[in-house]
Design a protein around this motif. Structure first.
Motif, PDB file in Angstrom:
ATOM      1  N   SER A  16       7.308 -10.227   4.306  1.00 40.41           N
ATOM      2  CA  SER A  16       7.346  -9.033   3.454  1.00 40.41           C
ATOM      3  C   SER A  16       5.944  -8.797   2.915  1.00 40.41           C
ATOM      4  O   SER A  16       5.193  -9.738   2.639  1.00 40.41           O
ATOM      5  CB  SER A  16       8.318  -9.216   2.291  1.00 40.41           C
ATOM      6  N   LYS A  17       5.589  -7.525   2.765  1.00 36.38           N
ATOM      7  CA  LYS A  17       4.277  -7.180   2.248  1.00 36.38           C
ATOM      8  C   LYS A  17       4.326  -5.820   1.585  1.00 36.38           C
ATOM      9  O   LYS A  17       4.852  -4.857   2.147  1.00 36.38           O
ATOM     10  CB  LYS A  17       3.231  -7.158   3.375  1.00 36.38           C
ATOM     11  N   SER A  18       3.803  -5.752   0.368  1.00 34.86           N
ATOM     12  CA  SER A  18       3.725  -4.493  -0.368  1.00 34.86           C
ATOM     13  C   SER A  18       2.279  -4.221  -0.746  1.00 34.86           C
ATOM     14  O   SER A  18       1.512  -5.143  -1.043  1.00 34.86           O
ATOM     15  CB  SER A  18       4.593  -4.540  -1.628  1.00 34.86           C
ATOM     16  N   ARG A  23       6.047  -0.413   0.248  1.00 39.76           N
ATOM     17  CA  ARG A  23       6.516  -1.624   0.906  1.00 39.76           C
ATOM     18  C   ARG A  23       6.296  -1.477   2.404  1.00 39.76           C
ATOM     19  O   ARG A  23       6.996  -0.730   3.094  1.00 39.76           O
ATOM     20  CB  ARG A  23       8.000  -1.854   0.592  1.00 39.76           C
ATOM     21  N   ASN A  26       9.398  -5.477   5.388  1.00 42.92           N
ATOM     22  CA  ASN A  26      10.607  -5.798   4.628  1.00 42.92           C
ATOM     23  C   ASN A  26      11.346  -6.951   5.305  1.00 42.92           C
ATOM     24  O   ASN A  26      12.318  -6.750   6.020  1.00 42.92           O
ATOM     25  CB  ASN A  26      11.494  -4.556   4.529  1.00 42.92           C
ATOM     26  N   THR A  50       0.217  -3.444   9.556  1.00 39.17           N
ATOM     27  CA  THR A  50       0.357  -4.567   8.623  1.00 39.17           C
ATOM     28  C   THR A  50       0.775  -5.823   9.364  1.00 39.17           C
ATOM     29  O   THR A  50       0.254  -6.922   9.101  1.00 39.17           O
ATOM     30  CB  THR A  50       1.381  -4.232   7.527  1.00 39.17           C
ATOM     31  N   ASP A  62       3.393 -11.386   1.378  1.00 37.14           N
ATOM     32  CA  ASP A  62       3.876 -11.785   0.054  1.00 37.14           C
ATOM     33  C   ASP A  62       4.909 -12.897   0.184  1.00 37.14           C
ATOM     34  O   ASP A  62       4.955 -13.825  -0.630  1.00 37.14           O
ATOM     35  CB  ASP A  62       4.486 -10.577  -0.662  1.00 37.14           C
ATOM     36  N   ASP A 225      10.151   1.751   9.037  1.00 36.53           N
ATOM     37  CA  ASP A 225      10.161   1.459   7.595  1.00 36.53           C
ATOM     38  C   ASP A 225      10.022  -0.029   7.311  1.00 36.53           C
ATOM     39  O   ASP A 225      10.713  -0.596   6.465  1.00 36.53           O
ATOM     40  CB  ASP A 225      11.437   2.006   6.947  1.00 36.53           C
ATOM     41  N   GLY A 226       9.126  -0.701   8.038  1.00 39.85           N
ATOM     42  CA  GLY A 226       8.822  -2.089   7.757  1.00 39.85           C
ATOM     43  C   GLY A 226       9.793  -3.096   8.311  1.00 39.85           C
ATOM     44  O   GLY A 226       9.690  -4.290   7.999  1.00 39.85           O
TER      45      GLY A 226
END
Length: 487
Positions: A16-18, A23, A26, A50, A62, A225-226
């Motif tokens: 996960s990374k924001s 975001r 996910n 990312t 994260d 969307d991640g």
């Protein structure tokens, strides 16, 4: 090749990374096997870049873990660790130092090249790989990178990613590697990928040219969307199912608006051809394509046409032509400015009263184009460089289309833009043309050339063929690009 789950060379587990409120990933998991090419697809902003940063060691997630060759990398995985294990990356935003020569850039990429006669060894490393991947490339390794065309720079970066010095390349991540290459050079690179994979190497191929993914990748991973929303052998996908997994709808080819013949009117643009070369003409409400192998005079023609209208892109009254740059870093972005100001810079004359910019109107126009073309950002006040490459290109498109210019000159503007947005832009261009706007469009993609009303094929700096209607086909474009006589 069958994907071997029991032979992973790189694993990302639950990442996960924001970035602030955005975001990017996910809880994403991704596995790459030895001797496998994985096609990674998704819209701009889906999280691909990312994920690339995490695999390359430049971005720390994260949450989640990264393992390479079975070794836990959490907390210490870095660019140095990734490179030690043979991970190489070609970024969509090319990373070569423009003030250095190709040889000097190769020296930076390979720290083990040092001492006496390092230049000769560095040149040998990069030249041998250029010759292997791109025969007859014509690149002078003693030339400054900044003097090379964008396609040549991309070729150099690809060659350096596959070259061997500090150690062999084992995992190569290619982010839009063919975005600046013409079709013939792109085929050379894709053929080399298959050769590299057949020898046991691993490749992650990111491309918005979906036919490249379908014909080159062993397996396809679709992101949205991640998250990963589809994952399977490439043989299990078609173009339509792949686009459907991404969440887009491809407009059927036969439903596209047919090209319109407007040649019974006076041209709005004209340029006399030399000797037996056809005359260049563009009519009001027409989309004119410039085709042929990259570097054969298409961009120079656009620049010459633009200079004919003054050549100064800053805002002024009754602007006659707008320009959409292909190399956004050299000719497009204002990197220290916000997204809002990058869109509105050419509109300041219309937005200014008594020397004061009407900020409400400025924001309203920028917001409308953000929605029309789908710029993915939570705020127009964010820096332009906070956007993915494709979204940066959308900003340049918005800047041009927001003007009142009757002529829009476009230098391969769709590089790195996802297929859903491309379809929307095609419809937008056709609607603008129906209102009388004229587009002159250089593109390295045949699908885009086929959207045009008429096409001029360039070879060796001059127009060698004019195509219209049903004659605008890949075989006709390629025949004119390579033959010694007009097709």
């Amino acid at each position: 090749m069958t994907f071997q789950k029991d032979n992973p060379v790189l694993t990302v587990d639950g990442a996960s990374k924001s970035f602030g409120a955005v975001r990017a990933l996910n809880g994403l998991s991704f596995v790459l096997a030895a001797g496998e090419c994985v096609g990674l697809v998704g819209h701009n902003g889906a999280g691909k870049s990312t994920l690339v940063g995490i695999m390359n060691g430049g971005t720390r997630p994260d949450t989640g873990t990264i393992r390479i060759e079975g070794n836990e990398g959490t907390g210490r995985y870095s660019v140095a660790v990734a490179r030690k294990h043979g991970v190489r990356c070609v970024f969509q935003e090319l990373s070569l130092c423009p003030n250095l020569t190709v040889t000097e850039n190769a020296r930076i990429a390979h720290a083990s090249i040092r001492g006496f006669a390092w230049r000769r060894r560095a040149e040998r490393v990069v030249r041998s790989k250029l010759d292997e991947i791109f025969p007859d490339h014509g690149i002078d390794c003693g030339q400054s990178v900044g003097m090379l065309g964008i396609a040549q720079r991309q070729m150099v970066e690809i060659a350096m990613a596959f070259s061997e010095s500090d150690g062999p390349a084992r995992i190569v991540i290619l982010d839009e590697p063919t975005s600046s290459l013409d079709a013939s050079i792109a085929r050379q690179m894709l053929a080399y990928i298959r050769k590299f994979v057949a020898a046991g190497g691993s490749v992650v191929l990111i491309s918005h040219i979906l036919n490249e993914i379908l014909t080159t990748a062993d397996r396809i991973v679709v992101m949205k969307d991640g998250s990963v929303v589809a994952n399977g052998p490439s043989s299990g996908f078609t173009l339509d199912s792949l686009v459907g997994a991404m969440g887009s709808v491809v407009r059927p080819r036969d439903a596209a608006a047919p090209p319109r013949d407007r040649t019974d009117t006076k041209p709005i643009l004209s340029r006399r051809g030399s000797d037996s070369a056809p005359e260049f003409r563009a009519y009001a409400g027409e989309i004119v394509g410039l085709a042929g192998l990259g570097g054969h005079g298409q961009t120079e023609t656009l620049v010459e046409l633009f200079r004919g209208f003054g050549g100064d892109w800053k805002a002024r009254t009754n602007i006659r032509a707008a320009f959409v740059a292909g190399d956004r870093h050299v000719d497009g972005n204002l990197p220290m400015w916000s997204i809002l100001r990058n869109i509105s810079i050419t509109l300041l004359t219309d937005l200014t009263r008594a020397g004061i910019v009407r900020e409400r109107n400025e924001r309203a126009i920028a917001q409308s184009w953000r929605e029309r073309i789908g710029i993915r950002t939570d705020s127009l006040d964010n820096p332009i460089l906070s956007l993915s490459g494709g979204n940066q290109q959308k900003v340049l498109f918005s800047r041009a289309l927001a003007t009142r210019a009757p002529i829009v000159l476009m230098d391969d503007p769709m590089r790195g833009v996802d297929i859903g947005t491309k379809q929307e832009v095609y419809s937008l261009l056709r609607a603008e043309a129906d209102q009388g706007r004229t587009f002159v469009w250089y593109s390295t993609e045949i699908d885009e050339i086929c959207q045009c009303d008429r096409v001029y094929v360039f070879r060796e700096g001059r127009i060698v063929e004019e195509l219209a209607g049903d004659d605008i086909r890949e075989d006709r474009v390629l025949a004119a690009s390579f033959s010694t006589e007009a097709a």
